[in-house]
Design a protein around this motif. Structure first.
Motif, PDB file in Angstrom:
ATOM      1  N   THR A 171       1.077  -1.893   0.261  1.00 32.77           N
ATOM      2  CA  THR A 171       0.199   0.403  -0.176  1.00 32.77           C
ATOM      3  C   THR A 171       0.946   1.018   0.199  1.00 32.77           C
ATOM      4  OG1 THR A 171      -0.279   0.277   1.833  1.00 32.77           O
ATOM      5  CG2 THR A 171      -2.034  -1.374   1.399  1.00 32.77           C
ATOM      6  N   ASP A 227      -5.671  -1.290   2.797  1.00 33.12           N
ATOM      7  CA  ASP A 227      -5.602  -1.422   1.713  1.00 33.12           C
ATOM      8  C   ASP A 227      -5.420   0.170   0.765  1.00 33.12           C
ATOM      9  OD1 ASP A 227      -5.614  -4.176   1.293  1.00 33.12           O
ATOM     10  OD2 ASP A 227      -7.178  -4.702   0.554  1.00 33.12           O
ATOM     11  N   ALA A 228      -5.627   1.045   1.772  1.00 31.41           N
ATOM     12  CA  ALA A 228      -5.310   2.047   0.682  1.00 31.41           C
ATOM     13  C   ALA A 228      -3.904   2.913   1.019  1.00 31.41           C
ATOM     14  CB  ALA A 228      -6.116   3.282   1.367  1.00 31.41           C
ATOM     15  N   TYR A 229      -3.168   2.964  -0.340  1.00 29.30           N
ATOM     16  CA  TYR A 229      -3.445   2.799  -1.721  1.00 29.30           C
ATOM     17  C   TYR A 229      -3.054   2.420  -2.457  1.00 29.30           C
ATOM     18  CZ  TYR A 229      -6.426   7.063  -0.474  1.00 29.30           C
ATOM     19  OH  TYR A 229      -6.707   8.745   0.054  1.00 29.30           O
ATOM     20  N   TYR A 266      -7.689  -1.539  -3.635  1.00 32.91           N
ATOM     21  CA  TYR A 266      -8.447  -0.815  -3.032  1.00 32.91           C
ATOM     22  C   TYR A 266      -8.641   0.080  -4.341  1.00 32.91           C
ATOM     23  CZ  TYR A 266      -9.715   3.442  -0.531  1.00 32.91           C
ATOM     24  OH  TYR A 266     -10.290   4.948  -0.379  1.00 32.91           O
ATOM     25  N   HIS A 269     -14.363   2.728  -4.215  1.00 38.08           N
ATOM     26  CA  HIS A 269     -13.400   3.492  -4.658  1.00 38.08           C
ATOM     27  C   HIS A 269     -13.421   3.215  -6.177  1.00 38.08           C
ATOM     28  CE1 HIS A 269     -13.247   3.465  -0.117  1.00 38.08           C
ATOM     29  NE2 HIS A 269     -13.266   2.082  -0.105  1.00 38.08           N
TER      30      HIS A 269
END
Length: 397
Positions: free
Chosen positions: A150, A193-195, A199, A205
């Motif tokens: 991430t 899971d950002a970014y 994600y 999203h």
């Protein structure tokens, strides 16, 4: 061994067919070979979001702004969920996989105002990336095809090539000119899971842009002048004076900005080296033009444009200045419009941190310089007459 073979095969296949590396990691494999895969189909979209936006980079009422010459970093900050990739993260550019940990490495970018295509007519600030630091051509950047890591984004202005790195921190050395703003921002999304490409493939999203609010790191000082008072009346002779030049003395020529740190508390910290050189910064005219002389008046008169400086610190924290001295160049108006007499002005005005002034980044401080007429030095002199001694003094040789 079987798991290892499966993983290698899937990574290789992903380059050709789009096989997700998530599939391999979900299989129970405990070994990951950090091969840098090709781009995914997920674009890197970055918006300035909202933030404190005062001073030289003037935003609109919705805090949208435009500027060319941002520096953008996209740095790994963790691992996607269910990923067993347990190697230690590092931002060291010399690391063999730095291209993966440092997905965007001081990429040149521009903040551009755009109108949303949803029919609302609202504007936003989009971040557009250049192909290279030397290129005027822009290009779309993509998240990696794999979903091992991430990322978070870090941006600053004005972009510089003078970057120092450790495995846990990125610092930019930025020149101070008195006319150029320094702004900084970073993303703080801590959602799972950002970014990453994973994600942005989630239904909630899709099409979303990472939000990065920018804030000012310097202060702005707008100088003004007016005639002083003598008793209860205006000093009329002060109105014969002309401000020819305004300078702030001994301003640090460079500041260090922490662009990214694994210690989030250090993000955006501004400091000045003890060995940093200083220079005198001249107040410019509007739009960075030449300063236009101003005749002192009873009413408040603006002196050029605001000058942008590192904030002061009462105790010199991080090497920040404790005070600024302001030098005025004054002239006295003569009989004709073209006749002027230059004056010596001493002492200099001093800007200090009393009551917290000049210490808050993003603040515009209005400083009023009250000017009095020079007093003529007048001395009435007398000379005593010679006193004659009536006595004659005789000497024999």
């Amino acid at each position: 061994m079987r798991n290892r073979i499966f993983l290698i095969g899937c990574v290789a296949l992903a380059l050709l067919t789009g096989c997700s590396s998530d599939d391999a990691l979900d299989s129970g494999s405990d070994i990951v070979i950090p091969i840098i895969p090709s781009n995914s189909d997920v674009k890197i979209q970055l918006s300035s979001g909202s933030g404190s936006t005062r001073a030289a980079l003037n935003p609109d009422e919705n805090k949208n702004f435009e500027v060319d010459g941002l520096g953008i970093f996209c740095l790994a900050n963790g691992f996607v969920t269910n990923n067993r990739f347990d190697n230690t993260l590092t931002w060291d550019p010399a690391h063999q996989y730095s291209g993966y940990y440092r997905l965007l490495d001081n990429v040149k970018a521009a903040a551009v105002k755009k109108t949303r295509e949803d029919g609302s007519g609202t504007e936003y600030t989009d971040i557009e990336f250049y192909k290279s630091a030397e290129s005027s051509e822009k290009e779309i950047k993509y998240y990696p095809l794999s979903n091992w890591l991430t990322y978070q984004f870090y941006g600053y202005y004005p972009r510089t090539e003078e970057i120092s790195n450790t495995g846990s921190e990125v610092v930019a050395a930025i020149p101070i000119t008195g006319k150029e703003d320094v702004v900084y921002g970073y993303t703080t999304n801590d959602a799972p899971d950002a970014y990453s490409a994973k994600y942005f493939r989630e239904a909630s999203h899709i099409g979303e842009a990472a939000e990065m609010p920018f804030k000012h790191k310097l202060i702005q000082v707008q100088f003004n002048c007016k005639a002083g008072m003598k008793g209860d009346v205006v000093d009329e002779k002060a109105k014969e004076l002309i401000v020819k030049k305004v300078e702030v003395l001994n301003v640090p020529e460079k500041v260090n900005l922490v662009v990214a740190s694994t210690d989030a508390a250090r993000n955006g910290v501004l400091s000045i080296d003890g060995s940093a050189t200083t220079a005198d910064c001249v107040v410019l005219g509007d739009n960075d033009g030449e300063f236009v002389s101003v005749q002192v008046a009873e009413e408040l008169q603006k002196l050029g444009q605001g000058i942008i400086l590192p904030p002061l610190s009462a105790d010199g924290t991080n090497g920040l200045p404790r005070q600024y001295e302001v030098k005025l160049t004054l002239a006295k108006k003569g009989e004709s419009d073209t006749e002027e007499t230059m004056l010596d002005v001493f002492p200099h005005a001093v800007l200090t941190v009393d009551s917290g002034k000049f210490t808050t980044p993003g603040m515009l401080y209005n400083v009023v310089l009250t000017i009095y007429s020079p007093e003529d030095i007048r001395l009435n002199a007398t000379l005593e007459s010679w006193i004659e001694d009536d006595t004659n003094y005789d000497y024999e040789y």
